[in-house]
Scaffold this motif. Structure first.
Motif, PDB file in Angstrom:
ATOM      1  N   ARG A 113       4.916  10.875  -3.251  1.00  0.00           N
ATOM      2  CA  ARG A 113       6.167  10.401  -3.862  1.00  0.00           C
ATOM      3  C   ARG A 113       6.001   8.922  -4.177  1.00  0.00           C
ATOM      4  O   ARG A 113       5.564   8.148  -3.314  1.00  0.00           O
ATOM      5  CB  ARG A 113       7.358  10.555  -2.893  1.00  0.00           C
ATOM      6  CG  ARG A 113       7.672  11.989  -2.560  1.00  0.00           C
ATOM      7  CD  ARG A 113       8.896  12.083  -1.659  1.00  0.00           C
ATOM      8  NE  ARG A 113       8.981  13.423  -1.076  1.00  0.00           N
ATOM      9  CZ  ARG A 113       9.857  13.788  -0.147  1.00  0.00           C
ATOM     10  NH1 ARG A 113      10.736  12.908   0.314  1.00  0.00           N
ATOM     11  NH2 ARG A 113       9.859  15.015   0.328  1.00  0.00           N
ATOM     12  N   GLU A 115       7.389   6.021  -3.973  1.00  0.00           N
ATOM     13  CA  GLU A 115       8.499   5.316  -3.321  1.00  0.00           C
ATOM     14  C   GLU A 115       8.075   3.890  -3.040  1.00  0.00           C
ATOM     15  O   GLU A 115       6.911   3.536  -3.171  1.00  0.00           O
ATOM     16  CB  GLU A 115       8.824   5.981  -1.988  1.00  0.00           C
ATOM     17  CG  GLU A 115       9.236   7.416  -2.122  1.00  0.00           C
ATOM     18  CD  GLU A 115       9.958   7.923  -0.882  1.00  0.00           C
ATOM     19  OE1 GLU A 115      11.119   7.535  -0.703  1.00  0.00           O
ATOM     20  OE2 GLU A 115       9.360   8.682  -0.101  1.00  0.00           O
ATOM     21  N   ARG A 121       6.992   4.791   5.463  1.00  0.00           N
ATOM     22  CA  ARG A 121       7.230   5.348   4.121  1.00  0.00           C
ATOM     23  C   ARG A 121       6.027   5.052   3.241  1.00  0.00           C
ATOM     24  O   ARG A 121       5.703   3.899   2.994  1.00  0.00           O
ATOM     25  CB  ARG A 121       8.512   4.748   3.525  1.00  0.00           C
ATOM     26  CG  ARG A 121       8.985   5.497   2.292  1.00  0.00           C
ATOM     27  CD  ARG A 121      10.253   4.942   1.698  1.00  0.00           C
ATOM     28  NE  ARG A 121      11.446   5.106   2.512  1.00  0.00           N
ATOM     29  CZ  ARG A 121      12.043   6.259   2.781  1.00  0.00           C
ATOM     30  NH1 ARG A 121      11.534   7.382   2.307  1.00  0.00           N
ATOM     31  NH2 ARG A 121      13.124   6.315   3.504  1.00  0.00           N
TER      32      ARG A 121
END
Ligand code: ATP
Ligand code: MG
Length: 427
Positions: A113, A115, A121
């Motif tokens: 992803r 991000e 993350r």
């Protein structure tokens, strides 16, 4: 010289940390077996259309986080951002719904992803997850919640909280959305730009905003579960009932929503007090319409996924340590002839499943014993040139320090016996 670095948002997992990963993966596999889930492996890329349809066009994942590319024939493909859509596709493609009323599947692997990278993350991260397809009963929702909690306990995680909510179904969702919109309407200016966009496109998603200023404001919002239809209310009630009788502690979080559009009814997260801002270690819920959305006969389903990076991070923060696999023996030959003999022995011992290292270098005995210490082996078998004459070596106990002369002929049996005893004692 050009310096190469990993791409932003990705990382290398070096051997010391891999020990933790292997431990987590092993435990997860054991737990999936306990609950009768079977592994499924799907491709890392899929047709982009699958995610558009499955995850929903107005989600963050679809609108700004996908790694999509065209292949040489101009097809649009996407590195999977999550596992559920692929599992549902595979289930449909293999016609498993016709063969078994309930499919309990688990998967693991990297997800992608785009991000903003921060602690916990990443742009390439790893998930393990499970899906129950054909899950009509509320019991199935709770089985995956209980499984998740059981698993996290098995890897030593503490201070976890299970948060649950119901996000309704196509019958009550429009009512929930309208209710939210009427509350938010007058206060749109207090929300961030993303939330203002979500207001029209997907107002429920506003509740998933990570912006602290928006979050402060959410406290005043109505509970979405108040406006559930009768069926969703009953289902939610049954879920809580099962959790209660199984004595699983949970908190009702009336504003919990999830980032993917396919969720219906139950949603849940497990959060850890040891993670900082990215505090969810797993998330999941029910998705009764995904299979239908992908063109299959409607089939209710429920599942969850956890992030391995975050599970490992909690273990590190909690100082959970695991035993790394180490060789049991170091063969330390001194000189070329001894080296040849050691190579033969190494080969034979490894065929008997003894994990060992051989220091074939021309370094001194004391340097080789330092290697033995560094590796953490239990024994070193020293083969000196002199000892070759009477076909013997010295078995050195690296814990006690004692040394014993053992012939090449006897050493195989001797090490094997000791290793087996060690294995029995250290199960
Ligand atoms: P978050 O709210 O933390 O963004 P999410 O709702 O996007 O999570 P899911 O898509 O449900 O998460 O994924 C389940 C789990 O996968 C999360 O609880 C988290 O542990 C992990 N995860 C999700 N996105 C990332 C990421 N970018 N990097 C590392 N782990 C992630
Ligand atoms: Mg996210």
């Amino acid at each position: 010289m050009t310096k190469y670095t990993v791409p932003r948002g990705t990382r290398d997992i070096l051997p010391e940390e891999v020990a933790l990963w292997q431990f987590v993966e092993q435990k997860a596999r054991e737990i999936f077996d306990l609950y009768n889930f079977r592994e499924i492996r799907t491709p890392i890329f899929e047709h982009t259309e699958l995610f558009l349809r499955g995850i929903g066009e107005n989600t963050d994942i679809i609108s700004k986080e996908m790694y999509s590319f065209q292949d040489r024939k101009g097809r649009s493909l996407t590195l999977r951002p999550e596992g559920t859509a692929s599992v549902a596709r595979a289930y449909l493609e293999a016609g498993r719904g016709q063969r078994e009323p309930l499919s309990k599947l688990w998967y693991q692997g990297p997800m992608f992803r785009y991000e903003r990278p921060q602690a916990g993350r990443y742009r390439q991260f790893h998930q393990m997850g499970c899906e129950v397809l054909g899950a009509t009963s509320a019991y199935q929702d709770t089985e995956v919640i209980v499984l998740a909690q059981h698993f996290f306990e098995s890897i030593g995680l503490k201070d976890l909280e299970v948060h649950i909510n119901s996000v309704g179904c196509p019958t009550c969702r429009p009512v929930i959305k309208e209710r939210l919109k009427s509350f938010l309407g007058d206060n749109l200016d207090s929300l961030c730009a993303d939330c203002r966009k979500r207001f029209e496109a997907n107002p429920l998603r506003i509740l998933d905003c990570k912006n602290p200023q928006c979050n402060e404001f959410f406290v005043m919002l109505p509970d979405i579960s108040d406006v559930l239809c009768a069926e969703c209310k009953e289902h939610y009630h049954d879920v809580q009932n099962y959790l209660n009788i199984m004595r699983l502690k949970y908190k009702i979080k009336p504003r919990l929503v999830r980032g993917l559009d396919y969720y219906t009814k139950t949603v849940f997260e497990i959060i850890s007090a040891h993670l900082g801002a990215q505090n969810a270690v797993c998330g999941g819920g029910r998705y009764d319409n995904l299979i239908k959305e992908l063109g299959g006969t409607p089939s209710p389903a429920v599942g969850f996924a956890f992030g391995l990076e975050r599970a490992v991070l909690i273990m590190q923060n909690q100082k959970v340590s695991v035993r790394e696999h180490r060789p049991y023996l170091l063969l330390a030959p001194l000189g070329e002839n001894a080296g040849n003999r050691a190579a033969i022995l190494a080969n034979k011992l490894r065929r008997r499943n003894i994990p060992l290292e051989i220091d074939i270098s021309s370094r001194s005995l004391s340097a080789k014993l330092k290697t033995a210490d560094r590796l953490g082996v239990r024994y070193a078998y020293i083969l000196g040139e002199d000892e070759l004459v009477d076909k013997c070596g010295q078995l050195k106990d690296m814990q006690g320090g004692s040394q014993k002369k053992i012939s090449f002929e006897k050493i195989l049996e001797e090490i094997e016996n000791r290793y087996q005893k060690y294995r029995r004692e250290n199960k």
